[in-house]
Design a protein around this motif. Structure first.
Motif, PDB file in Angstrom:
ATOM      1  N   LEU A 152       0.835  -1.199   0.000  1.00 41.29           N
ATOM      2  CA  LEU A 152       0.000   0.000   0.000  1.00 41.29           C
ATOM      3  C   LEU A 152       0.872   1.253   0.000  1.00 41.29           C
ATOM      4  CD1 LEU A 152      -3.233   0.560   2.066  1.00 41.29           C
ATOM      5  CD2 LEU A 152      -1.526   2.365   1.857  1.00 41.29           C
ATOM      6  N   LEU A 153       1.917   1.278   0.829  1.00 39.08           N
ATOM      7  CA  LEU A 153       2.797   2.446   0.868  1.00 39.08           C
ATOM      8  C   LEU A 153       3.466   2.670  -0.485  1.00 39.08           C
ATOM      9  CD1 LEU A 153       4.582   2.423   4.353  1.00 39.08           C
ATOM     10  CD2 LEU A 153       2.407   3.453   3.686  1.00 39.08           C
ATOM     11  N   SER A 154       3.890   1.575  -1.114  1.00 39.75           N
ATOM     12  CA  SER A 154       4.541   1.690  -2.417  1.00 39.75           C
ATOM     13  C   SER A 154       3.585   2.272  -3.451  1.00 39.75           C
ATOM     14  CB  SER A 154       5.040   0.316  -2.869  1.00 39.75           C
ATOM     15  OG  SER A 154       5.622   0.380  -4.153  1.00 39.75           O
ATOM     16  N   GLN A 155       2.333   1.826  -3.429  1.00 42.68           N
ATOM     17  CA  GLN A 155       1.340   2.346  -4.363  1.00 42.68           C
ATOM     18  C   GLN A 155       1.097   3.839  -4.165  1.00 42.68           C
ATOM     19  OE1 GLN A 155      -2.001  -0.183  -3.515  1.00 42.68           O
ATOM     20  NE2 GLN A 155      -1.280  -1.851  -4.824  1.00 42.68           N
ATOM     21  N   GLU A 156       1.268   4.298  -2.931  1.00 43.36           N
ATOM     22  CA  GLU A 156       1.061   5.713  -2.629  1.00 43.36           C
ATOM     23  C   GLU A 156       2.346   6.525  -2.746  1.00 43.36           C
ATOM     24  OE1 GLU A 156      -1.758   7.143  -2.141  1.00 43.36           O
ATOM     25  OE2 GLU A 156      -3.013   5.350  -2.056  1.00 43.36           O
ATOM     26  N   GLY A 157       3.452   5.861  -3.146  1.00 44.26           N
ATOM     27  CA  GLY A 157       4.723   6.569  -3.306  1.00 44.26           C
ATOM     28  C   GLY A 157       5.374   6.940  -1.986  1.00 44.26           C
ATOM     29  N   ILE A 158       5.135   6.133  -0.967  1.00 40.87           N
ATOM     30  CA  ILE A 158       5.653   6.421   0.373  1.00 40.87           C
ATOM     31  C   ILE A 158       6.667   5.351   0.762  1.00 40.87           C
ATOM     32  CG2 ILE A 158       5.053   6.727   2.806  1.00 40.87           C
ATOM     33  CD1 ILE A 158       2.203   7.457   1.854  1.00 40.87           C
ATOM     34  N   GLU A 159       7.810   5.756   1.284  1.00 40.16           N
ATOM     35  CA  GLU A 159       8.839   4.812   1.695  1.00 40.16           C
ATOM     36  C   GLU A 159       8.504   4.206   3.049  1.00 40.16           C
ATOM     37  OE1 GLU A 159      12.668   6.620   1.667  1.00 40.16           O
ATOM     38  OE2 GLU A 159      12.676   6.983  -0.498  1.00 40.16           O
ATOM     39  N   LEU A 160       9.035   3.003   3.288  1.00 42.45           N
ATOM     40  CA  LEU A 160       8.868   2.340   4.577  1.00 42.45           C
ATOM     41  C   LEU A 160       9.506   3.194   5.662  1.00 42.45           C
ATOM     42  CD1 LEU A 160       7.946  -0.456   5.868  1.00 42.45           C
ATOM     43  CD2 LEU A 160      10.372  -1.071   5.758  1.00 42.45           C
ATOM     44  N   PRO A 161       8.810   3.457   6.772  1.00 40.88           N
ATOM     45  CA  PRO A 161       9.380   4.300   7.827  1.00 40.88           C
ATOM     46  C   PRO A 161      10.644   3.675   8.430  1.00 40.88           C
ATOM     47  CG  PRO A 161       7.020   3.947   8.172  1.00 40.88           C
ATOM     48  CD  PRO A 161       7.444   3.008   7.094  1.00 40.88           C
ATOM     49  N   GLU A 162      11.543   4.543   8.875  1.00 45.08           N
ATOM     50  CA  GLU A 162      12.709   4.083   9.628  1.00 45.08           C
ATOM     51  C   GLU A 162      12.285   3.782  11.061  1.00 45.08           C
ATOM     52  OE1 GLU A 162      15.638   3.558   8.332  1.00 45.08           O
ATOM     53  OE2 GLU A 162      15.233   4.406   6.342  1.00 45.08           O
ATOM     54  N   ASN A 163      13.139   3.053  11.777  1.00 49.34           N
ATOM     55  CA  ASN A 163      12.790   2.672  13.147  1.00 49.34           C
ATOM     56  C   ASN A 163      12.878   3.820  14.148  1.00 49.34           C
ATOM     57  OD1 ASN A 163      12.001  -0.105  13.056  1.00 49.34           O
ATOM     58  ND2 ASN A 163      14.117  -0.624  12.557  1.00 49.34           N
ATOM     59  N   ASP A 164      13.409   4.962  13.723  1.00 53.60           N
ATOM     60  CA  ASP A 164      13.450   6.127  14.608  1.00 53.60           C
ATOM     61  C   ASP A 164      12.411   7.167  14.222  1.00 53.60           C
ATOM     62  OD1 ASP A 164      14.554   6.960  12.241  1.00 53.60           O
ATOM     63  OD2 ASP A 164      16.329   7.897  13.135  1.00 53.60           O
ATOM     64  N   TRP A 165      11.311   6.739  13.579  1.00 54.68           N
ATOM     65  CA  TRP A 165      10.308   7.688  13.120  1.00 54.68           C
ATOM     66  C   TRP A 165       9.516   8.271  14.282  1.00 54.68           C
ATOM     67  CZ3 TRP A 165       5.111   5.608  10.936  1.00 54.68           C
ATOM     68  CH2 TRP A 165       4.748   4.432  11.589  1.00 54.68           C
ATOM     69  N   THR A 166       8.787   9.351  13.991  1.00 58.08           N
ATOM     70  CA  THR A 166       8.101  10.114  15.022  1.00 58.08           C
ATOM     71  C   THR A 166       6.588  10.124  14.804  1.00 58.08           C
ATOM     72  OG1 THR A 166       8.235  12.183  13.774  1.00 58.08           O
ATOM     73  CG2 THR A 166      10.124  11.623  15.196  1.00 58.08           C
ATOM     74  N   TRP A 167       5.879  10.637  15.812  1.00 58.00           N
ATOM     75  CA  TRP A 167       4.439  10.827  15.681  1.00 58.00           C
ATOM     76  C   TRP A 167       4.110  11.682  14.464  1.00 58.00           C
ATOM     77  CZ3 TRP A 167       2.140  12.277  21.155  1.00 58.00           C
ATOM     78  CH2 TRP A 167       2.007  11.111  21.912  1.00 58.00           C
ATOM     79  N   GLU A 168       4.896  12.713  14.235  1.00 60.45           N
ATOM     80  CA  GLU A 168       4.637  13.619  13.115  1.00 60.45           C
ATOM     81  C   GLU A 168       4.672  12.865  11.785  1.00 60.45           C
ATOM     82  OE1 GLU A 168       6.392  17.799  11.194  1.00 60.45           O
ATOM     83  OE2 GLU A 168       7.279  16.925  13.008  1.00 60.45           O
ATOM     84  N   GLU A 169       5.678  12.010  11.611  1.00 62.06           N
ATOM     85  CA  GLU A 169       5.777  11.216  10.384  1.00 62.06           C
ATOM     86  C   GLU A 169       4.631  10.210  10.302  1.00 62.06           C
ATOM     87  OE1 GLU A 169      10.177  10.150   9.442  1.00 62.06           O
ATOM     88  OE2 GLU A 169      10.077  10.525  11.602  1.00 62.06           O
ATOM     89  N   PHE A 170       4.318   9.585  11.428  1.00 62.59           N
ATOM     90  CA  PHE A 170       3.225   8.617  11.505  1.00 62.59           C
ATOM     91  C   PHE A 170       1.906   9.259  11.074  1.00 62.59           C
ATOM     92  CE2 PHE A 170       0.431   6.143  14.723  1.00 62.59           C
ATOM     93  CZ  PHE A 170       0.085   5.195  13.776  1.00 62.59           C
ATOM     94  N   TYR A 171       1.620  10.418  11.644  1.00 63.60           N
ATOM     95  CA  TYR A 171       0.370  11.115  11.313  1.00 63.60           C
ATOM     96  C   TYR A 171       0.331  11.501   9.839  1.00 63.60           C
ATOM     97  CZ  TYR A 171      -3.334  14.575  11.220  1.00 63.60           C
ATOM     98  OH  TYR A 171      -4.483  15.285  10.898  1.00 63.60           O
ATOM     99  N   GLU A 172       1.453  11.993   9.316  1.00 61.49           N
ATOM    100  CA  GLU A 172       1.477  12.457   7.935  1.00 61.49           C
ATOM    101  C   GLU A 172       1.215  11.311   6.962  1.00 61.49           C
ATOM    102  OE1 GLU A 172       1.549  14.895   4.689  1.00 61.49           O
ATOM    103  OE2 GLU A 172       1.302  15.368   6.823  1.00 61.49           O
ATOM    104  N   ILE A 173       1.799  10.143   7.224  1.00 63.82           N
ATOM    105  CA  ILE A 173       1.544   8.987   6.350  1.00 63.82           C
ATOM    106  C   ILE A 173       0.083   8.575   6.439  1.00 63.82           C
ATOM    107  CG2 ILE A 173       2.063   6.558   5.926  1.00 63.82           C
ATOM    108  CD1 ILE A 173       4.915   7.099   6.864  1.00 63.82           C
ATOM    109  N   CYS A 174      -0.454   8.532   7.661  1.00 66.15           N
ATOM    110  CA  CYS A 174      -1.867   8.177   7.827  1.00 66.15           C
ATOM    111  C   CYS A 174      -2.765   9.158   7.087  1.00 66.15           C
ATOM    112  CB  CYS A 174      -2.231   8.150   9.314  1.00 66.15           C
ATOM    113  SG  CYS A 174      -1.523   6.773  10.243  1.00 66.15           S
ATOM    114  N   ARG A 175      -2.408  10.437   7.144  1.00 63.16           N
ATOM    115  CA  ARG A 175      -3.206  11.456   6.443  1.00 63.16           C
ATOM    116  C   ARG A 175      -3.164  11.240   4.934  1.00 63.16           C
ATOM    117  NH1 ARG A 175      -2.789  15.693   3.522  1.00 63.16           N
ATOM    118  NH2 ARG A 175      -0.501  15.553   3.490  1.00 63.16           N
ATOM    119  N   GLN A 176      -1.981  10.902   4.406  1.00 59.13           N
ATOM    120  CA  GLN A 176      -1.839  10.733   2.960  1.00 59.13           C
ATOM    121  C   GLN A 176      -2.588   9.523   2.426  1.00 59.13           C
ATOM    122  OE1 GLN A 176       2.191  11.131   1.274  1.00 59.13           O
ATOM    123  NE2 GLN A 176       2.832  12.022   3.230  1.00 59.13           N
TER     124      GLN A 176
END
Length: 435
Positions: free
Chosen positions: A163-187
């Motif tokens: 699903l992430l690949s279809q949306e053009g989104i890279e797999l998160p790194e293990n040091d990701w943050t709430w901000e990154e989490f929210y942004e991917i969910c929003r997209q």
């Protein structure tokens, strides 16, 4: 003469009977009983639930030829707590028995579990630093140790890579943050078929507890174990973040089936799910239409990439007649490296011993599940276990857990002032705990 012979025969038979009873009692007195349930503690398929214990028993008996070890097979997990309680009421509690998380505070309060402090302090061969501390501390209550960890399972974020690949989104790194989490969910949250309704979503299964654990919050109050501390800045910001995530879904209830069908980017699941469903053929049965992997929890503003770690404990009965022998067997189950290696061979959890989990042998076992696949980074598992948080269980807490959940999710789904609501919740919950 005949009467004399008859009397002698009666006496001999009586003596033989006494000898038989004494021998039987001596034999039974040389038996250590273990309380164990069938199946997985993590509620996933487990075809070899007795394999590890059978191996421990065989090795223990080789080293202790004068003792036998036994258990009753076939007790289901859902019946196990009541079975242990009934055995204890009859004065027949097993010498050692596995302890479910929800039972731990109750069994401690009623005196069913032996205090292990003196055994630990006086055993030169025992080093608590060999354990992952979140696992080890889960057997600690009221400043004393009442059980040792057997097997742990951390929560991880399972990612639909397709699903992430279809949306053009890279797999998160293990040091990701709430901000990154929210942004991917929003997209990724959108209406994909044009019918005006959302049918693709960001996350399933992310709870308020996941949020507070990753935001540096501990509700447990060590100064007063009968209270919880909701009145913290980290708690307020965690609930605010949960409200923002929830609002993305337009009041639609995201389900596990939606993730199974490939319609959700992230799903919070225990590591036991990864161990069970990642290998072929389980993967085909469970998740056949997308590729997936796992990463750490996103870090909150005041915390880190911290996961909840659930641990299956094993303790000693305070009424055991063989406490020294039971202690040695307890160590063989919890502390012995051979046993702990078997966790990865025959169970779905993680060894509670650091040197076992962080070893090449474990890497080989895990990657044998997925030949030809890269799999997740092995440093992930060690870091999650090392830095995880365990849920503090204490008397009354589990009985009002559903009340806490209901109140917190009511606040998340409302537009009320979160800080005021959390102060009110603290007063309400702590008053209930002190009743």
């Amino acid at each position: 003469m005949k009467s004399t012979r008859k009397m002698i025969l009666v006496i001999l038979i009586a003596l033989m009977g006494i000898a038989f009873v004494v021998t039987a009692n001596l034999n039974s007195d040389k038996t250590i009983r273990i309380g164990v349930f069938v199946g997985s503690n993590w509620d996933v398929p487990d075809a070899e639930s007795y394999k590890i214990i059978d191996d421990v028993i065989a090795r223990y008996k080789e080293e202790n030829v004068s003792f036998d070890v036994e258990y009753i097979s076939g007790i289901r997990k859902e019946d196990y707590s009541e079975w242990i309680s009934q055995q204890a009421l009859k004065g027949e509690a097993p010498d050692l028995f596995f302890v479910l998380s929800n039972d731990f505070p109750t069994f401690t309060q009623v005196g069913l579990l032996e205090n292990l402090d003196s055994y630990i302090e006086n055993d030169p061969d025992f080093d608590e630093d060999k354990y992952y501390q979140p696992s080890y501390q889960s057997g600690h209550i009221n400043e004393h140790m009442y059980a040792l960890p057997y097997e742990s399972v951390p929560n991880l974020v399972f990612v639909n890579k397709t699903l992430l690949s279809q949306e053009g989104i890279e797999l998160p790194e293990n040091d990701w943050t709430w901000e990154e989490f929210y942004e991917i969910c929003r997209q990724v949250t959108k209406d994909t078929d044009g019918d005006g309704k959302l049918d693709q979503f960001g996350v399933y299964g992310y709870t308020w507890e996941d949020a507070i654990f990753s935001n540096g919050v501990t509700l447990y109050n060590s100064d007063d174990p009968s209270t919880l501390n909701f009145n913290q800045s980290g708690t307020t910001s965690s609930i605010e973040f949960m409200r923002e995530l929830n609002q993305l879904n337009d009041n639609i209830n995201v389900t596990s089936q939606m993730f199974d069908e490939g319609k959700v980017a992230f799903c919070i699941m225990p590591f036991s799910e990864y161990r069970t469903y990642m290998p072929y053929p389980w993967r085909v049965k469970k998740y056949s239409n997308f590729e997936w992997d796992c990463v750490k929890m996103p870090a909150g503003e005041e915390g880190g990439n911290v996961s909840k770690v659930d641990t299956l404990l094993i303790g000693m009965s305070s009424d055991s007649r063989h406490k020294e022998e039971a202690w040695e067997l307890l160590k063989m189950i919890s502390y012995d490296q051979t046993t702990q290696k078997n966790i990865f061979e025959y169970s779905q959890g993680v060894s509670v011993i650091k040197d076992v989990t962080d070893s090449q042998e474990t890497i080989d076992i895990l990657f044998s599940d997925n030949p030809g696949e890269v799999g997740f980074e092995m440093t992930l598992l060690n870091d999650v276990m090392e830095n995880g948080e365990f849920e503090h269980h204490f008397n009354k807490y589990d009985s009002i857990k559903s009340l806490i959940d209901n109140e917190v999710y009511r606040i998340i789904n409302s537009e009320s002032d979160i800080k005021t609501e959390m102060m009110s919740l603290q007063n309400k919950i702590n008053a209930t705990l002190k009743e």
